[in-house]
Motif scaffolding. Sequence first.
Motif, PDB file in Angstrom:
ATOM      1  N   GLU A 287       0.832  -1.212   0.000  1.00 53.65           N
ATOM      2  CA  GLU A 287       0.000   0.000   0.000  1.00 53.65           C
ATOM      3  C   GLU A 287       0.862   1.255   0.000  1.00 53.65           C
ATOM      4  O   GLU A 287       0.582   2.212  -0.736  1.00 53.65           O
ATOM      5  N   GLN A 288       1.906   1.266   0.811  1.00 54.68           N
ATOM      6  CA  GLN A 288       2.792   2.432   0.859  1.00 54.68           C
ATOM      7  C   GLN A 288       3.497   2.652  -0.472  1.00 54.68           C
ATOM      8  O   GLN A 288       3.595   3.790  -0.955  1.00 54.68           O
ATOM      9  N   ARG A 289       3.980   1.592  -1.077  1.00 54.20           N
ATOM     10  CA  ARG A 289       4.735   1.719  -2.321  1.00 54.20           C
ATOM     11  C   ARG A 289       3.846   2.242  -3.442  1.00 54.20           C
ATOM     12  O   ARG A 289       4.258   3.107  -4.228  1.00 54.20           O
ATOM     13  N   MET A 290       2.634   1.738  -3.509  1.00 57.23           N
ATOM     14  CA  MET A 290       1.709   2.236  -4.530  1.00 57.23           C
ATOM     15  C   MET A 290       1.345   3.700  -4.266  1.00 57.23           C
ATOM     16  O   MET A 290       1.286   4.513  -5.202  1.00 57.23           O
ATOM     17  N   ALA A 291       1.108   4.033  -2.997  1.00 59.22           N
ATOM     18  CA  ALA A 291       0.694   5.396  -2.653  1.00 59.22           C
ATOM     19  C   ALA A 291       1.779   6.409  -2.986  1.00 59.22           C
ATOM     20  O   ALA A 291       1.491   7.489  -3.524  1.00 59.22           O
ATOM     21  N   TRP A 292       3.025   6.093  -2.687  1.00 56.27           N
ATOM     22  CA  TRP A 292       4.090   7.052  -2.952  1.00 56.27           C
ATOM     23  C   TRP A 292       4.431   7.148  -4.435  1.00 56.27           C
ATOM     24  O   TRP A 292       4.794   8.230  -4.924  1.00 56.27           O
ATOM     25  N   PHE A 293       4.282   6.050  -5.180  1.00 53.44           N
ATOM     26  CA  PHE A 293       4.421   6.151  -6.633  1.00 53.44           C
ATOM     27  C   PHE A 293       3.390   7.135  -7.174  1.00 53.44           C
ATOM     28  O   PHE A 293       3.702   8.008  -7.994  1.00 53.44           O
ATOM     29  N   MET A 294       2.152   7.018  -6.713  1.00 53.45           N
ATOM     30  CA  MET A 294       1.100   7.901  -7.191  1.00 53.45           C
ATOM     31  C   MET A 294       1.307   9.340  -6.725  1.00 53.45           C
ATOM     32  O   MET A 294       0.923  10.280  -7.430  1.00 53.45           O
ATOM     33  N   THR A 295       1.913   9.532  -5.560  1.00 56.47           N
ATOM     34  CA  THR A 295       2.215  10.898  -5.110  1.00 56.47           C
ATOM     35  C   THR A 295       3.154  11.577  -6.102  1.00 56.47           C
ATOM     36  O   THR A 295       2.933  12.733  -6.498  1.00 56.47           O
ATOM     37  N   GLY A 296       4.198  10.868  -6.514  1.00 60.23           N
ATOM     38  CA  GLY A 296       5.116  11.427  -7.505  1.00 60.23           C
ATOM     39  C   GLY A 296       4.441  11.643  -8.845  1.00 60.23           C
ATOM     40  O   GLY A 296       4.654  12.663  -9.514  1.00 60.23           O
ATOM     41  N   TYR A 297       3.602  10.688  -9.231  1.00 61.40           N
ATOM     42  CA  TYR A 297       2.903  10.769 -10.513  1.00 61.40           C
ATOM     43  C   TYR A 297       1.933  11.943 -10.555  1.00 61.40           C
ATOM     44  O   TYR A 297       1.827  12.654 -11.554  1.00 61.40           O
ATOM     45  N   GLU A 298       1.230  12.166  -9.467  1.00 58.09           N
ATOM     46  CA  GLU A 298       0.209  13.212  -9.448  1.00 58.09           C
ATOM     47  C   GLU A 298       0.793  14.609  -9.274  1.00 58.09           C
ATOM     48  O   GLU A 298       0.257  15.578  -9.814  1.00 58.09           O
ATOM     49  N   HIS A 299       1.887  14.747  -8.531  1.00 55.36           N
ATOM     50  CA  HIS A 299       2.420  16.066  -8.210  1.00 55.36           C
ATOM     51  C   HIS A 299       3.645  16.443  -9.046  1.00 55.36           C
ATOM     52  O   HIS A 299       3.845  17.632  -9.335  1.00 55.36           O
ATOM     53  N   GLY A 300       4.490  15.487  -9.383  1.00 56.05           N
ATOM     54  CA  GLY A 300       5.656  15.761 -10.223  1.00 56.05           C
ATOM     55  C   GLY A 300       6.678  16.694  -9.593  1.00 56.05           C
ATOM     56  O   GLY A 300       7.407  17.381 -10.309  1.00 56.05           O
ATOM     57  N   LYS A 301       6.763  16.709  -8.258  1.00 57.07           N
ATOM     58  CA  LYS A 301       7.669  17.633  -7.565  1.00 57.07           C
ATOM     59  C   LYS A 301       8.524  16.891  -6.545  1.00 57.07           C
ATOM     60  O   LYS A 301       8.025  16.037  -5.804  1.00 57.07           O
ATOM     61  N   LEU A 302       9.807  17.262  -6.469  1.00 53.03           N
ATOM     62  CA  LEU A 302      10.677  16.682  -5.461  1.00 53.03           C
ATOM     63  C   LEU A 302      10.158  16.920  -4.055  1.00 53.03           C
ATOM     64  O   LEU A 302      10.211  16.038  -3.191  1.00 53.03           O
ATOM     65  N   GLU A 303       9.639  18.106  -3.809  1.00 55.92           N
ATOM     66  CA  GLU A 303       9.179  18.432  -2.464  1.00 55.92           C
ATOM     67  C   GLU A 303       7.997  17.568  -2.043  1.00 55.92           C
ATOM     68  O   GLU A 303       7.827  17.274  -0.854  1.00 55.92           O
ATOM     69  N   ALA A 304       7.190  17.137  -3.006  1.00 58.65           N
ATOM     70  CA  ALA A 304       6.065  16.262  -2.679  1.00 58.65           C
ATOM     71  C   ALA A 304       6.539  14.865  -2.291  1.00 58.65           C
ATOM     72  O   ALA A 304       5.799  14.111  -1.653  1.00 58.65           O
ATOM     73  N   CYS A 305       7.769  14.539  -2.677  1.00 53.75           N
ATOM     74  CA  CYS A 305       8.335  13.216  -2.415  1.00 53.75           C
ATOM     75  C   CYS A 305       9.220  13.191  -1.174  1.00 53.75           C
ATOM     76  O   CYS A 305       9.989  12.242  -0.976  1.00 53.75           O
ATOM     77  N   ASP A 306       9.114  14.195  -0.315  1.00 54.48           N
ATOM     78  CA  ASP A 306       9.956  14.245   0.871  1.00 54.48           C
ATOM     79  C   ASP A 306       9.411  13.303   1.940  1.00 54.48           C
ATOM     80  O   ASP A 306       8.739  13.727   2.887  1.00 54.48           O
ATOM     81  N   THR A 307       9.700  12.035   1.782  1.00 48.51           N
ATOM     82  CA  THR A 307       9.232  11.037   2.731  1.00 48.51           C
ATOM     83  C   THR A 307       9.861  11.205   4.107  1.00 48.51           C
ATOM     84  O   THR A 307       9.278  10.789   5.111  1.00 48.51           O
ATOM     85  N   PHE A 308      11.039  11.825   4.181  1.00 49.41           N
ATOM     86  CA  PHE A 308      11.701  12.004   5.466  1.00 49.41           C
ATOM     87  C   PHE A 308      10.981  13.048   6.324  1.00 49.41           C
ATOM     88  O   PHE A 308      11.117  13.060   7.550  1.00 49.41           O
ATOM     89  N   ALA A 309      10.215  13.912   5.686  1.00 51.62           N
ATOM     90  CA  ALA A 309       9.454  14.919   6.426  1.00 51.62           C
ATOM     91  C   ALA A 309       8.034  14.462   6.726  1.00 51.62           C
ATOM     92  O   ALA A 309       7.333  15.112   7.497  1.00 51.62           O
ATOM     93  N   ALA A 310       7.624  13.350   6.110  1.00 48.57           N
ATOM     94  CA  ALA A 310       6.251  12.882   6.272  1.00 48.57           C
ATOM     95  C   ALA A 310       6.026  12.333   7.679  1.00 48.57           C
ATOM     96  O   ALA A 310       6.808  11.527   8.176  1.00 48.57           O
ATOM     97  N   SER A 311       4.946  12.776   8.320  1.00 49.62           N
ATOM     98  CA  SER A 311       4.631  12.282   9.662  1.00 49.62           C
ATOM     99  C   SER A 311       4.037  10.885   9.619  1.00 49.62           C
ATOM    100  O   SER A 311       4.104  10.137  10.582  1.00 49.62           O
ATOM    101  N   GLN A 312       3.457  10.545   8.482  1.00 53.93           N
ATOM    102  CA  GLN A 312       2.868   9.219   8.299  1.00 53.93           C
ATOM    103  C   GLN A 312       3.175   8.730   6.899  1.00 53.93           C
ATOM    104  O   GLN A 312       2.970   9.450   5.920  1.00 53.93           O
ATOM    105  N   LEU A 313       3.678   7.509   6.788  1.00 52.32           N
ATOM    106  CA  LEU A 313       4.016   6.937   5.499  1.00 52.32           C
ATOM    107  C   LEU A 313       2.856   6.121   4.926  1.00 52.32           C
ATOM    108  O   LEU A 313       2.842   5.819   3.755  1.00 52.32           O
TER     109      LEU A 313
END
Length: 313
Positions: A287-313
């Motif tokens: 579930e996490q792997r699919m969700a983060w792939f889609m985050t990159g796909y939908e937003h297209g921004k490095l800042e949206a992919c900052d998993t180290f800042a995410a409070s919940q993965l």
Amino acid sequence: MRFNPKADISKGRVRDAGGGGGGGGMGGGGMRIPIPGGTRAGGGIGGILIIILFVILSQCMGGQLPGGGGGGAPQGQAQGDPEGIDNSDERYANCKTGADAEDDPDCARKAVALSLEQYWARTLPEQGGTELAPAQINTFAGAVDTGCGQASSQVGPFYCPPDQQIYLDTTFFDDVLEDQLGGQGGDFVEPYVLGHEYGHHIQNLLGTMNRVRTQKGPESDAVRLELQADCYAGMWTRDAEDSNLMTLDQGDIEEALDSAKAVGDDRIQQKSGQGVDPDGWTHGSSEQRMAWFMTGYEHGKLEACDTFAASQL
């Protein structure tokens, strides 16, 4: 996935590294697509302990990765022409145009490599303030020598930080991802994996790998690193969807998501005959792997992919 038949793909950085017999796992340091232990050595995956899927070089913990974190030419980069592209490789010598990529999976790989390089050559300076030092993609059979030590086919596709190169045995996709892990397959499975491994290269150039301290668990740094690489793969997919080099359709996106699902830690634990144990995760759940792939796909921004800042993965 369709390729522009007139596109020039000759500069895609892919070469065949050949291979040799035997060989064990990597001596250390590679970022790998997870693979159940023992699948190539014989027997089924039921009851077999999972390979240690993620290793940060011990000498890199808290320090600078060899060859990484600040650009520069990759140590192992081919020197076949002034741009560092090896065009003497017989396996890929006839891969010249998008029409070749339509007919030959090796040429399709070369086109994908070129697309990844072109995308990150634009995006990394614009969004990350860092110039791209392109990564070489190497195919091999059996075993191969790398900057991370000798690697066998059993480790699956991986990125090696010291030489800033990607390695894959192309039989992985049929033998493991489909036959052992139950992925549906398709022509965008390999591009998703290459996008993920190229994502590790981007992390290396940005110095993100130096942030890894905890290596197991659902909220660990190791999982955050892997999910970010999935997010970066999604970013590239968004750009490739309708580019001058290729076009994708919804089926390709579904194949990428299915592949991300197949290599989730929980899925691999289940396929290995074990109960799901989040404390042992190194790459993240399906579930996490699919969700983060889609985050990159939908937003297209490095800042949206900052998993180290995410409070919940």
